[in-house]
Design a protein around this motif. Structure first.
Motif, PDB file in Angstrom:
ATOM      1  N   VAL A 117      18.621  -2.341 -16.419  1.00  0.00           N
ATOM      2  CA  VAL A 117      18.421  -1.497 -17.585  1.00  0.00           C
ATOM      3  C   VAL A 117      17.194  -1.963 -18.362  1.00  0.00           C
ATOM      4  O   VAL A 117      16.381  -1.158 -18.822  1.00  0.00           O
ATOM      5  CB  VAL A 117      19.687  -1.508 -18.462  1.00  0.00           C
ATOM      6  N   ALA A 118      17.044  -3.289 -18.471  1.00  0.00           N
ATOM      7  CA  ALA A 118      15.904  -3.824 -19.219  1.00  0.00           C
ATOM      8  C   ALA A 118      14.584  -3.405 -18.583  1.00  0.00           C
ATOM      9  O   ALA A 118      13.608  -3.143 -19.264  1.00  0.00           O
ATOM     10  CB  ALA A 118      15.994  -5.344 -19.290  1.00  0.00           C
ATOM     11  N   ARG A 119      14.603  -3.319 -17.245  1.00  0.00           N
ATOM     12  CA  ARG A 119      13.345  -2.925 -16.584  1.00  0.00           C
ATOM     13  C   ARG A 119      12.948  -1.520 -16.956  1.00  0.00           C
ATOM     14  O   ARG A 119      11.776  -1.151 -16.857  1.00  0.00           O
ATOM     15  CB  ARG A 119      13.498  -3.024 -15.063  1.00  0.00           C
ATOM     16  N   LEU A 120      13.911  -0.709 -17.326  1.00  0.00           N
ATOM     17  CA  LEU A 120      13.595   0.668 -17.681  1.00  0.00           C
ATOM     18  C   LEU A 120      13.453   0.832 -19.192  1.00  0.00           C
ATOM     19  O   LEU A 120      13.299   1.943 -19.683  1.00  0.00           O
ATOM     20  CB  LEU A 120      14.686   1.593 -17.159  1.00  0.00           C
ATOM     21  N   VAL A 138       9.098  -9.727 -14.600  1.00  0.00           N
ATOM     22  CA  VAL A 138       8.637 -11.060 -14.229  1.00  0.00           C
ATOM     23  C   VAL A 138       9.812 -11.882 -13.683  1.00  0.00           C
ATOM     24  O   VAL A 138       9.704 -12.552 -12.661  1.00  0.00           O
ATOM     25  CB  VAL A 138       7.998 -11.760 -15.449  1.00  0.00           C
ATOM     26  N   TYR A 139      10.934 -11.783 -14.362  1.00  0.00           N
ATOM     27  CA  TYR A 139      12.128 -12.497 -13.893  1.00  0.00           C
ATOM     28  C   TYR A 139      12.429 -12.118 -12.443  1.00  0.00           C
ATOM     29  O   TYR A 139      12.589 -12.975 -11.577  1.00  0.00           O
ATOM     30  CB  TYR A 139      13.314 -12.139 -14.787  1.00  0.00           C
ATOM     31  N   VAL A 140      12.496 -10.816 -12.206  1.00  0.00           N
ATOM     32  CA  VAL A 140      12.845 -10.351 -10.864  1.00  0.00           C
ATOM     33  C   VAL A 140      11.836 -10.850  -9.847  1.00  0.00           C
ATOM     34  O   VAL A 140      12.194 -11.398  -8.793  1.00  0.00           O
ATOM     35  CB  VAL A 140      12.918  -8.811 -10.846  1.00  0.00           C
ATOM     36  N   GLU A 141      10.545 -10.699 -10.154  1.00  0.00           N
ATOM     37  CA  GLU A 141       9.533 -11.068  -9.164  1.00  0.00           C
ATOM     38  C   GLU A 141       9.513 -12.563  -8.901  1.00  0.00           C
ATOM     39  O   GLU A 141       9.230 -12.992  -7.792  1.00  0.00           O
ATOM     40  CB  GLU A 141       8.150 -10.594  -9.606  1.00  0.00           C
ATOM     41  N   ILE A 142       9.785 -13.352  -9.930  1.00  0.00           N
ATOM     42  CA  ILE A 142       9.773 -14.798  -9.690  1.00  0.00           C
ATOM     43  C   ILE A 142      11.001 -15.205  -8.879  1.00  0.00           C
ATOM     44  O   ILE A 142      10.892 -15.815  -7.825  1.00  0.00           O
ATOM     45  CB  ILE A 142       9.729 -15.583 -11.016  1.00  0.00           C
ATOM     46  N   LEU A 143      12.159 -14.840  -9.367  1.00  0.00           N
ATOM     47  CA  LEU A 143      13.381 -15.376  -8.758  1.00  0.00           C
ATOM     48  C   LEU A 143      13.606 -14.894  -7.335  1.00  0.00           C
ATOM     49  O   LEU A 143      14.059 -15.641  -6.494  1.00  0.00           O
ATOM     50  CB  LEU A 143      14.595 -15.033  -9.612  1.00  0.00           C
ATOM     51  N   ARG A 144      13.263 -13.639  -7.056  1.00  0.00           N
ATOM     52  CA  ARG A 144      13.639 -13.195  -5.720  1.00  0.00           C
ATOM     53  C   ARG A 144      12.617 -13.610  -4.670  1.00  0.00           C
ATOM     54  O   ARG A 144      12.849 -13.425  -3.482  1.00  0.00           O
ATOM     55  CB  ARG A 144      13.854 -11.692  -5.685  1.00  0.00           C
ATOM     56  N   ASN A 145      11.512 -14.180  -5.090  1.00  0.00           N
ATOM     57  CA  ASN A 145      10.530 -14.626  -4.113  1.00  0.00           C
ATOM     58  C   ASN A 145      10.522 -16.130  -3.904  1.00  0.00           C
ATOM     59  O   ASN A 145       9.587 -16.675  -3.330  1.00  0.00           O
ATOM     60  CB  ASN A 145       9.136 -14.155  -4.521  1.00  0.00           C
ATOM     61  N   ILE A 146      11.539 -16.791  -4.395  1.00  0.00           N
ATOM     62  CA  ILE A 146      11.650 -18.233  -4.179  1.00  0.00           C
ATOM     63  C   ILE A 146      12.955 -18.494  -3.435  1.00  0.00           C
ATOM     64  O   ILE A 146      13.985 -17.952  -3.808  1.00  0.00           O
ATOM     65  CB  ILE A 146      11.625 -18.982  -5.526  1.00  0.00           C
ATOM     66  N   PRO A 147      12.897 -19.308  -2.375  1.00  0.00           N
ATOM     67  CA  PRO A 147      14.107 -19.522  -1.578  1.00  0.00           C
ATOM     68  C   PRO A 147      15.273 -20.022  -2.421  1.00  0.00           C
ATOM     69  O   PRO A 147      15.104 -20.851  -3.311  1.00  0.00           O
ATOM     70  CB  PRO A 147      13.687 -20.597  -0.582  1.00  0.00           C
ATOM     71  N   ALA A 200      21.134 -11.762  -9.029  1.00  0.00           N
ATOM     72  CA  ALA A 200      20.923 -10.799 -10.110  1.00  0.00           C
ATOM     73  C   ALA A 200      19.542 -10.154 -10.000  1.00  0.00           C
ATOM     74  O   ALA A 200      19.377  -8.973 -10.325  1.00  0.00           O
ATOM     75  CB  ALA A 200      21.071 -11.489 -11.462  1.00  0.00           C
ATOM     76  N   ALA A 201      18.566 -10.907  -9.522  1.00  0.00           N
ATOM     77  CA  ALA A 201      17.232 -10.330  -9.384  1.00  0.00           C
ATOM     78  C   ALA A 201      17.267  -9.140  -8.429  1.00  0.00           C
ATOM     79  O   ALA A 201      16.637  -8.106  -8.668  1.00  0.00           O
ATOM     80  CB  ALA A 201      16.252 -11.384  -8.881  1.00  0.00           C
ATOM     81  N   PHE A 202      18.024  -9.291  -7.350  1.00  0.00           N
ATOM     82  CA  PHE A 202      18.111  -8.188  -6.387  1.00  0.00           C
ATOM     83  C   PHE A 202      18.930  -7.040  -6.966  1.00  0.00           C
ATOM     84  O   PHE A 202      18.581  -5.871  -6.814  1.00  0.00           O
ATOM     85  CB  PHE A 202      18.761  -8.679  -5.084  1.00  0.00           C
ATOM     86  N   ILE A 203      20.028  -7.395  -7.635  1.00  0.00           N
ATOM     87  CA  ILE A 203      20.873  -6.344  -8.194  1.00  0.00           C
ATOM     88  C   ILE A 203      20.097  -5.563  -9.249  1.00  0.00           C
ATOM     89  O   ILE A 203      20.208  -4.339  -9.334  1.00  0.00           O
ATOM     90  CB  ILE A 203      22.164  -6.954  -8.773  1.00  0.00           C
ATOM     91  N   GLY A 204      19.276  -6.287 -10.024  1.00  0.00           N
ATOM     92  CA  GLY A 204      18.473  -5.605 -11.038  1.00  0.00           C
ATOM     93  C   GLY A 204      17.625  -4.502 -10.411  1.00  0.00           C
ATOM     94  O   GLY A 204      17.561  -3.374 -10.915  1.00  0.00           O
ATOM     95  N   GLU A 205      17.002  -4.819  -9.288  1.00  0.00           N
ATOM     96  CA  GLU A 205      16.169  -3.824  -8.614  1.00  0.00           C
ATOM     97  C   GLU A 205      17.000  -2.659  -8.105  1.00  0.00           C
ATOM     98  O   GLU A 205      16.587  -1.505  -8.149  1.00  0.00           O
ATOM     99  CB  GLU A 205      15.433  -4.467  -7.435  1.00  0.00           C
ATOM    100  N   ILE A 206      18.191  -2.980  -7.620  1.00  0.00           N
ATOM    101  CA  ILE A 206      19.060  -1.922  -7.093  1.00  0.00           C
ATOM    102  C   ILE A 206      19.471  -0.984  -8.222  1.00  0.00           C
ATOM    103  O   ILE A 206      19.436   0.237  -8.083  1.00  0.00           O
ATOM    104  CB  ILE A 206      20.303  -2.554  -6.434  1.00  0.00           C
TER     105      ILE A 206
END
Ligand SMILES: N[C@@H](CCC(=O)N[C@@H](CS)C(=O)NCC(=O)O)C(=O)O
Lengths: 366, 393, 337
Positions: free
Chosen positions: B111-114, B126-135, B273-279
């Motif tokens: 929701v925040a992304r929108l 930024v949260y999503v892009e950072i967290l989901r691209n780090i193992p 959560a980063a992935f769920i946020g995108e979904i």
């Protein structure tokens, strides 16, 4: 009659343009919004300032040992600089680094062009990067032929190993994935059942158990005396695991091809394999490239798990280095560095996949 | 007159598609069976020659080792079968906790992304892009170090009202001890849940028939939470607490949340959560704008539009990828072993395997657990998809 | 589809083709290297330096076997294993010898398909505590959190000891000794427990070694030794007798420096050991100079001990139990005859 001459447009009022106008629209449009923005700005101030200070201001970038970082409050990047060769190449002999570097350059030249829209010889280069390139690099890196010193796989490590595992994993999984996806959509019940079982089995279990199995139990399944290298076994495990995911991605592409294409191919009298390889697969594969890139990103991140079975990927080399008393407490620096390495690759790939998706997208988007 | 179809079917038998298909399947089937048989045979021969014990008898043997955290009664005098159960429950616990937190955080992020607020939407991005691209493994290590390094020694614990304590050994909270009469509250609670389900059904039917709405959410809330709470206090609060207290080396009593669990929970839920946020974002954006416009044109106001028009449609897009994220989370929880959280992989495929040496049985059992879990989740997803699929004309 | 089956076919054919196997000795000879399972890093026993060289008592044991079998102590491939992985790695054939401070116990010997080839270090389990706790004896440890490594005898002994004394504990389990030490340093636990020799090694790696001390109690017997797979007696004998040869050499005063000369001497026992008399090597399927190679290239047991863990090393462990039977210890090897 006098010529009508329009006056030049007035600039929008000050409050609607420039920084202020922008801020008004985007940050302070309603009272609630304003409060939230202010809170967020305050929190950002509280967190970002110390972080920037730690990373850039109070940090030390150069030095050869712990003394360089004594008494500082910021990051000790000198440690990273000092250990960079190990993080990049593991314990591969320093005199032979050029072999890894050659491979890397080859990769850039053969695979890199795929990221550009137009590039001469893009297709042949792409095919080269998927077929001949891994073979050449294997001989180059392992050595033992053509007068090159043999380097055992235990010495392979660092970022080079991470890249290698990810690349081999994805390239080897591709053909298996195609076969499994076709099998899953086949009319033949035996084949279909087998493919479904295979795919669901691998997708249902955690990678770490697969790696464990391939690293210590595989020899138990094979006849006595038949044994492969530990890295190779890990790669087999990863490939099996990955091909199941790949199959599902490709199946998505196959499903997206309209029935008419299948029927047209049949009407032309093409055999199953001909119609698949000439008509369906080229279209389907093109459709799923973004999906393949996404599985690649996932695989790339998952390669870190090999440290649990004792292969020295970049994360493992970092972990080993941070426990070294020669540098004191540098754990955070080490992890931040490893995270940054992964982030750069994964983020770059994900941007690429989004771009592709947009290019390939022909649906009706609002 | 010759029938052209008939003449054609007189081709050689190996060119007959049905025959070819059957022959191919027979060959493939034999090859598959043979391969598996060969693998199985090899394994059996190898194990026999090396004198490795086989079978599941070990599950009844005494384990002899302690486990850091257990949801059921366990000590070193219990059996290996019990260690399996302890590990399994710990895996389920972290999965459920992770799914719970990741879902909430993920929806907030989506929701925040929108959000219209530029800052908020950018921070979420930024949260999503950072967290989901780090193992994830790296994040788990990071949180573990962060948790352990910031928390103090037990003797210098953070103390909240003398009943909650936080230190490097964990978070200590008072443990509830139900007293007589508490069962009534429990019974009420569960009855209320069942009642709410029925009320919801009835309300929906009534709405379908008459168009009248019924405040199901409020009623349900009152029944499930309100009534038991009121009764609880009327009965004179039949519950006491076991407070943690520093005795000797550590805090004793109450409930301990170990730091491994905290770190793993943080890492797993923040990553997922980063992935769920995108979904969630994609789901909301995926509902065609025309739907909002149509709802507005019908005179439905903004909030009801969201609740009655957008969200139900978005959920249909969101739920399938969401379940696969849940599945990923459950499988990823196996990384627990890297920091010593006693999950199934750590306790069973780790320690138990090592003490008994029965790799084959144990790995098979562990994999089977995850497999069953994922099959259950996929089954749920298929059921849900069928239920929700748009019935198109 | 065709492709998979071609691949499967090839794999399957390869399986049948190689299923007739030779023993470990032939495999090692054919490969030219000995594959040896060691720890992930334990000073004095098996640890790797920055250049990738392995040192330690357990490492030297493998080197001696390589010298005996391949006549070259450097033809060893070291495979670092956590305590959890080690037996599976050996069972599965990933390694030829496990030489990783592994305790000889009844269960391991009888039901894991393993054989212990002897003892190269007599140890016992102890406790490492932070001095600040003021603990003087293990009996004061009721309610403590204990850092411990997964998949060890240590884990089991600990449970026994606390149960025997009616004390409670919570076990914080890690995979490697580095992680265990870090947990201890971060105050995740009050005490760290392991084999006593390893406690000194771990203590030496602490940020501030002076802040911790080893408690006097030794709560178990930990005979550590090299392990091989069951069912290959020829290989079992080779490892067993290489270890015995090293101990006998120590007893007879044969060192890496004087072995050549002594083999020309007059003592028939020494000559039998070093291969200038009799056929001890041939009976093992090895060359006559098997023990000579081991002693010259690696040293006798005493030299190995002094080099890796002895009083002049950072670990500073005295021979104690590990002295020869005629020097106050319990090290006693059967004769080569
Ligand atoms: N003797 C014990 C082994 C004890 C053990 O593994 N100790 C740890 C020290 S805490 C170790 O050697 N760790 C080295 C490593 O992690 O590789 C056994 O056989 O179970």
């Amino acid at each position: 009659m006098r010529d009508f001459k329009a006056l030049p447009d007035l600039a929008p009022p000050l409050v609607a343009r420039g920084v202020i106008g922008w801020a008004r629209e985007n940050l302070f449009s309603t009272p609630l919004n304003s409060v939230m923005s202010l809170i967020v700005i305050y929190i950002l101030y509280l967190t970002l300032v110390p972080i920037i200070d730690w990373v850039f201001v109070s940090s030390v970038f150069l030095g050869d040992d712990k003394t360089a970082c004594e008494g500082i409050t910021g990051a000790c990047w000198a440690f990273i600089g000092n250990r960079l060769p190990i993080f990049a190449y593991g314990s591969y002999p320093a005199a032979e680094y050029w072999r890894l570097e050659t491979c890397f350059v080859l990769l850039l030249f053969s695979f890199g062009p795929q990221f550009f829209e137009k590039f001469p010889y893009k297709l042949p280069l792409g095919i080269f990067s998927l077929t001949l390139f891994p073979v050449i690099c294997y001989f180059l890196i392992a050595g033992g032929y053509f007068g090159l010193e043999h380097v055992e796989t235990e010495k392979w490590g660092g970022l080079a190993l991470t890249l290698m595992i990810a690349y081999v994993g994805i390239v080897a999984a591709l053909p298996f994935g195609v076969v499994l996806a076709l099998g899953r959509r086949s009319d033949m019940p035996v084949i279909r059942t087998f493919c479904i079982a295979f795919i669901e089995l691998w997708r249902g279990v955690p990678l770490i158990s697969v790696l464990f199995m391939s690293s210590v139990m595989l020899p138990l399944f094979l006849p006595d005396g038949m044994n492969f290298d530990k890295l190779l076994r890990a790669l087999i495990g990863i490939t099996m695991f990955q091909s199941a995911y790949m199959a599902e991605v490709i199946r998505g592409g196959l499903q997206a091809i309209p029935r008419g294409q299948y029927e047209a191919a049949k009407a032309l009298g093409l055999s199953y394999w001909k119609s698949m390889s000439l008509i369906i697969l080229p279209q389907a594969l093109k459709l799923v490239i973004p999906g393949i890139v996404n599985t690649f990103i996932a695989l790339f991140k998952d390669t870190t798990l090999v440290l649990i079975i004792g292969l020295l990927d970049i994360l493992a080399t970092v972990q080993a280095a941070i426990t070294d008393p020669a540098w004191g407490a540098v754990a955070t620096e080490g992890y931040v560095f490893a995270a940054a390495c992964f982030w750069v690759f994964c983020f770059g790939m994900s941007r690429y996949s989004i771009k592709l998706e947009q290019k390939l997208h022909t649906g009706h988007k609002r | 007159m010759a029938d052209p179809v008939k003449t054609q079917s007189k081709t050689a038998i190996w060119n007959d598609p049905t025959f070819r298909s059957i022959a191919f399947q027979v060959i493939a089937g034999v090859a598959i069976v043979w391969t598996f048989w060969a693998l199985f045979d090899n394994t059996m021969t190898n194990m026999e020659r090396r004198g490795i014990t086989t079978g599941f008898a070990f599950l009844n043997e005494t384990s002899g080792f302690g486990i850091l955290m257990s949801l059921i009664e366990y000590d070193e005098t219990h059996t290996y079968g019990r260690t399996f159960l302890v590990g399994l429950l710990n895996t389920l616990l972290i999965s459920v906790l992770g799914i719970f937190a990741a879902t909430i955080l993920g929806f907030i992020l989506g929701v925040a992304r929108l959000s219209r607020n530029w800052l908020i939407s950018k921070i979420a991005a930024v949260y999503v892009e950072i967290l989901r691209n780090i193992p994830l493994l790296l994040q788990i290590f990071f949180w573990y170090i962060a948790v352990l390094q910031t928390l103090p020694h037990p003797r210098k614990s953070f103390n909240f009202a003398d009943s909650f304590f936080l230190n490097a050994r964990g978070f200590y909270v008072p443990g509830p001890v139900p007293e007589s009469g508490f069962n009534i509250v429990l019974v009420l609670f569960f009855t209320a849940i069942i009642a709410t389900v029925f009320i919801a059904r009835w309300a929906r039917k009534r709405q379908d028939l008459t168009g009248q709405q019924f405040p199901v959410f409020l009623t349900g809330f009152g029944l499930i939470i309100g009534v038991p709470v009121v009764i609880f206090f009327i009965l004179g609060a039949p519950m006491s607490f076991d407070y943690p207290a520093l005795k000797g080396f550590n805090f004793q009593g109450g409930i301990t949340v170990i730091p491994e669990l905290i770190a793993l929970w943080l890492a797993l839920s923040m990553y997922t959560a980063a992935f769920i946020g995108e979904i969630v974002r994609a789901g909301i954006q995926g509902v065609s704008h025309g739907q909002t416009e149509a709802a507005h044109a019908l005179g439905i106001r903004h909030n009801p539009t969201l609740r009655l028009v957008i969200v139900p449609q978005a959920m249909r897009i969101i739920i399938p990828p969401l379940t696969s994220q849940y599945l990923n989370l459950a499988k990823n929880s196996s990384l627990a072993t890297a920091i010593g959280y006693p999950d199934l992989v750590g306790v069973f495929m780790g320690t138990t395997l090592n003490q008994t040496g029965q790799a084959l049985e144990i790995v098979a059992m562990t994999m089977a657990v995850y497999l069953v879990m994922s099959l259950l989740i996929s089954a749920f997803m298929n059921w849900f998809n069928n239920r929700m699929a748009l019935v198109e004309r | 589809m065709k492709k998979t089956f071609t691949v499967l076919g090839v794999v399957a054919a390869a399986m049948l083709a190689t299923s007739a196997s030779a023993g470990t000795l032939e495999d090692v000879k054919k490969r030219g290297t000995l594959s040896c399972g060691v720890s992930t890093g334990l000073p004095g026993f098996s640890i790797q330096d920055e250049k990738g060289n392995w040192t330690g008592l357990d490492v030297d044991t493998c080197r001696a076997v390589a010298a005996a079998v391949l006549a070259d102590a450097n033809k060893v491939r070291f495979v670092p294993l956590t305590a959890k992985e080690r037996f599976t790695a050996l069972q599965s054939g990933e390694i030829d010898i496990l030489s990783r401070n592994t305790t000889w116990t009844h269960t391991r010997d009888t039901s894991l398909g393993l054989n212990f080839a002897g003892v190269n270090y007599y140890d016992g389990q102890g406790f490492l505590v932070q001095k600040a706790l003021g603990v003087k004896s293990a009996l004061e440890l009721d309610g403590a959190s204990v850092c411990i490594q997964a998949g060890t005898t240590t884990e089991l002994n600990l449970a026994d000891y606390f149960r025997e004394h009616g004390m409670k504990y919570s076990a914080v389990v890690f995979d490697t000794s580095d992680q265990t030490r870090e947990g201890f340093e971060a105050a995740r636990c009050d005490i760290l427990t392991s084999d006593q020799s390893q406690l000194y090694a771990i203590r030496s790696k602490l940020g501030n070694p002076g802040s911790a001390m080893v408690l006097p109690e030794v709560i178990s017997k930990e005979p550590l030794g090299p392990v091989v797979r069951q069912g290959d007696d020829a290989w079992f004998n080779i490892v067993k007798w290489t270890l015995n040869a090293l101990i006998n050499a120590d007893e007879m005063g044969v060192t890496s420096a004087n072995a050549k000369d002594m083999s020309m001497g007059t003592n028939p026992g020494i000559k039998r050991l070093l291969g200038t008399e009799g056929d001890a090597g041939a009976k093992l399927g090895l060359s006559a100079d098997w023990a000579m190679n081991a002693v010259i290239q690696v040293g006798n047991y005493g030299e190995m001990f002094d080099r890796n863990v002895g009083p002049k090393t950072p670990l500073a462990i005295s021979r104690g139990l590990n002295a020869l039977w005629n020097k106050g210890g319990i090290l006693y090897a059967p004769p080569v005859r």
